[in-house]
Design a protein around this motif. Structure first.
Motif, PDB file in Angstrom:
ATOM      1  N   SER A 306       1.596 -11.857  -6.335  1.00  0.00           N
ATOM      2  CA  SER A 306       0.362 -11.465  -7.208  1.00  0.00           C
ATOM      3  C   SER A 306      -0.471 -10.399  -5.883  1.00  0.00           C
ATOM      4  O   SER A 306      -0.738 -10.640  -5.283  1.00  0.00           O
ATOM      5  CB  SER A 306      -0.421 -12.471  -7.437  1.00  0.00           C
ATOM      6  N   GLY A 307      -0.853  -9.195  -6.528  1.00  0.00           N
ATOM      7  CA  GLY A 307      -1.814  -8.055  -7.024  1.00  0.00           C
ATOM      8  C   GLY A 307      -2.094  -7.251  -7.661  1.00  0.00           C
ATOM      9  O   GLY A 307      -2.603  -6.048  -7.871  1.00  0.00           O
ATOM     10  N   HIS A 308      -0.685  -7.192  -7.964  1.00  0.00           N
ATOM     11  CA  HIS A 308      -0.548  -5.490  -8.863  1.00  0.00           C
ATOM     12  C   HIS A 308      -0.961  -5.669 -10.057  1.00  0.00           C
ATOM     13  O   HIS A 308      -1.169  -7.016 -10.602  1.00  0.00           O
ATOM     14  CB  HIS A 308       1.221  -5.640  -9.477  1.00  0.00           C
ATOM     15  N   THR A 309      -1.232  -5.329 -11.126  1.00  0.00           N
ATOM     16  CA  THR A 309      -2.259  -4.602 -11.889  1.00  0.00           C
ATOM     17  C   THR A 309      -1.871  -4.276 -13.815  1.00  0.00           C
ATOM     18  O   THR A 309      -2.679  -4.417 -14.399  1.00  0.00           O
ATOM     19  CB  THR A 309      -3.964  -3.927 -11.998  1.00  0.00           C
ATOM     20  N   ASN A 310      -0.387  -4.336 -13.353  1.00  0.00           N
ATOM     21  CA  ASN A 310      -0.310  -3.805 -14.387  1.00  0.00           C
ATOM     22  C   ASN A 310       1.644  -4.474 -14.461  1.00  0.00           C
ATOM     23  O   ASN A 310       1.615  -4.792 -13.221  1.00  0.00           O
ATOM     24  CB  ASN A 310      -0.190  -2.633 -14.613  1.00  0.00           C
ATOM     25  N   LYS A 342       2.023 -12.062   1.228  1.00  0.00           N
ATOM     26  CA  LYS A 342       1.041 -11.352   1.148  1.00  0.00           C
ATOM     27  C   LYS A 342       1.167  -9.874   1.079  1.00  0.00           C
ATOM     28  O   LYS A 342       2.336  -9.675   1.792  1.00  0.00           O
ATOM     29  CB  LYS A 342      -0.302 -11.904   1.730  1.00  0.00           C
ATOM     30  N   THR A 343      -0.133  -9.335   0.908  1.00  0.00           N
ATOM     31  CA  THR A 343       0.749  -7.974   0.875  1.00  0.00           C
ATOM     32  C   THR A 343       0.540  -7.463   1.783  1.00  0.00           C
ATOM     33  O   THR A 343      -0.217  -7.987   2.605  1.00  0.00           O
ATOM     34  CB  THR A 343      -0.178  -7.369  -0.735  1.00  0.00           C
ATOM     35  N   ARG A 344       1.009  -6.663   2.797  1.00  0.00           N
ATOM     36  CA  ARG A 344       1.057  -5.888   3.981  1.00  0.00           C
ATOM     37  C   ARG A 344       0.634  -5.102   3.922  1.00  0.00           C
ATOM     38  O   ARG A 344      -0.369  -3.913   4.438  1.00  0.00           O
ATOM     39  CB  ARG A 344       2.422  -5.795   4.280  1.00  0.00           C
ATOM     40  N   VAL A 345       1.195  -3.885   2.726  1.00  0.00           N
ATOM     41  CA  VAL A 345       0.307  -2.132   2.255  1.00  0.00           C
ATOM     42  C   VAL A 345       1.210  -2.053   1.243  1.00  0.00           C
ATOM     43  O   VAL A 345       1.444  -2.241   0.331  1.00  0.00           O
ATOM     44  CB  VAL A 345       1.387  -1.074   3.252  1.00  0.00           C
TER      45      VAL A 345
END
Length: 493
Positions: A306-310, A342-345
């Motif tokens: 999770s992390g994207h907003t759309n 988790k997100t790296r970049v």
């Protein structure tokens, strides 16, 4: 703020101004301060100045000694043959100021200049002593400036702007087969690892398997209750995976042609999926703004990314880090750490939705497609390489082969073919829609090369699958590259 001189400028401090100008003089003109000064100019100005108004002493070739070279012009000479040389007839040429300067530069190096160069470390020497080659300097600067007398000057000279190298020639591709059979938009396509057949998913809720050589239908699979948006065939097991707008992710056993596993968890339509090349892991992306990592055997959801907003429109997997790449309608691309989940970049360069991402099969690079641009990136940190501009449409799909042919397919039915290395657009294709279809049904939703990379398959909005192949009769003479070595404009945004 209530004092009388509130709006007046601060009075100039002479001492600090002298220091400032001395530093500026040394910084900007240090490389030419050792050059000889013209005696004529000094005489005209009323003799040599011992110091400038800012307290900075003159740097002559030898401190306290007479200058070695004084440029006075030519010796006196008569105006013509047979004319006596007298005070009235003599001619003497004085060089212009520019000629004087060029002559001063071409004079052999004095001992004091050689000593100065020996004591002052050049940039190249500093690099060499640090164990770094001179080539590892910033690319815009060059060290190659030789002073007269054979010693290298450390002045940095800007290089010429980089120009696009000549692209590799690729034969054009031509349409040679149109396969029909679906009753709705063909939304996704995949070729099996053995290169015998390929599979398509459609808005008619079916999955169809076709013979690659003949283009004939082999099998239809039903089970989804809405549009099928993604299909992929496993290279490690006889399984086919599919996902759709019904929120379902299914695993089909191709020995029995039945669904053997469901992967439950997404809260909205599932837009894409990919298999990890080396471990039994499935990655899916969804309109619920997440991507999920699934264990193929146990059906367990290992991670929710999770992390994207759309909505997350596309997902790709690779064996090297970062192992998962996602593109989203929130205009960002994220590179994920698979182990940590988790997100790296996060790459925020695109201005519009990123609907397509493709990894190069040989290079450690990838490309992303958006209506504003196709952008190329370098792993593992997502460093920007270049823009591929010109495909001004909603780009639904990207694919690339190991020969460096990048294909972008758009919502308006246009397909552009690019040279990966240079970003040169060598062909544009807009195939006619199937007879009986509206022109507005011209659209490419997915494209893929077969395993031999000699065929290109596209899934289209006119309910057909189109197959392209390279034109065997084309040569570099019949289809030359209309290329000009333009200056590269590598915009970051």
């Amino acid at each position: 703020m209530f004092v009388a001189d509130n709006a007046k400028p601060v009075p100039l401090d002479d001492e600090s101004h002298k220091v400032k100008m001395a530093v500026k003089l040394r910084t900007e003109y240090g490389s030419v301060l050792h050059m000889p000064t013209l005696k004529e100019n000094m005489r005209e100005k009323g003799g040599p100045a011992t110091g400038d108004p800012y307290g900075h002493k003159q740097y002559s070739g030898n401190e306290g000694e007479e200058l070695e070279y004084v440029i006075t012009g030519t010796h006196p000479y008569p105006p013509g043959p047979g004319v006596a040389l007298t005070a009235d007839t003599k001619i003497q040429r004085i060089p212009s100021e520019s000629a004087t300067q060029s002559l001063a530069v071409s004079l052999p190096a004095s001992q004091s200049r050689l000593d100065a160069n020996r004591t002052a470390a050049g940039v190249g020497e500093i690099y060499r002593h640090a164990g770094i080659s001179e080539r590892s300097q910033p690319p815009g600067m060059s060290m190659a400036m030789m002073e007269p007398g054979g010693n290298k000057n450390s002045a940095l000279v800007p290089k010429k702007a980089p120009t696009m190298p000549k692209p590799q020639w690729h034969p054009p591709w031509k349409l040679y087969r149109v396969i029909s059979g679906h009753l709705g938009w063909v939304r996704c396509i995949a070729v099996e690892p053995g290169n015998q057949w390929f599979v398509t998913g459609s808005a008619d809720r079916t999955i169809k398997i076709w013979d690659l050589a003949s283009g004939k239908l082999k099998l239809s699979l039903t089970g989804h209750i809405s549009t099928v948006r993604g299909v992929i065939v496993s290279a490690r097991s006889p399984y086919l995976f599919s996902c759709g707008e019904d929120k379902q992710v299914k695993c089909w056993d191709l020995e029995y042609n039945k669904v053997i596993r469901h992967y439950h968890g997404h809260l909205s339509a599932v837009y894409g999926l990919d298999l990890h090349p080396t471990i039994d892991v499935l990655v899916t992306c969804s309109r619920d703004s997440t991507a999920r990592i699934w264990d193929v055997r146990t059906k367990a959801s290992v991670h929710t990314l999770s992390g994207h907003t759309n909505a997350v429109a596309t997902v790709k997997c690779q064996a090297a880090e970062p192992q998962v790449v996602t593109g989203s309608h929130d205009t960002t691309i994220r590179l994920w750490d698979l182990v940590a989940g988790k997100t790296r970049v996060t790459l925020t360069n695109h201005k519009k939705s990123v609907r397509a991402v493709i990894l190069h099969p040989r290079h450690y690079t990838f490309a992303s497609g958006s209506p504003d641009n196709i952008k190329q990136w370098k792993f593992p940190d997502g460093n920007f390489i270049q823009n591929l501009s010109g495909h001004n449409a909603i780009i639904n799909t990207l694919t690339v082969n190991s020969d460096g042919v990048l294909v972008s397919g758009a919502d308006n039915g246009t397909m552009h073919l690019w040279d990966w290395r240079t970003g040169y657009n060598f062909q544009r294709v807009h195939a006619a829609v199937q007879p009986g279809s509206l022109d507005s049904e011209s659209g490419i939703f997915a494209c893929v090369f077969d395993q031999s990379e000699s065929r290109l398959l596209t899934a289209e909005a006119d309910k057909t699958i189109k197959v392209y192949k390279e034109d065997d009769t084309a040569t570099e003479e019949t289809h030359p590259i209309s290329w000009k070595p333009e200056i590269i404009k590598r915009k970051r945004f």
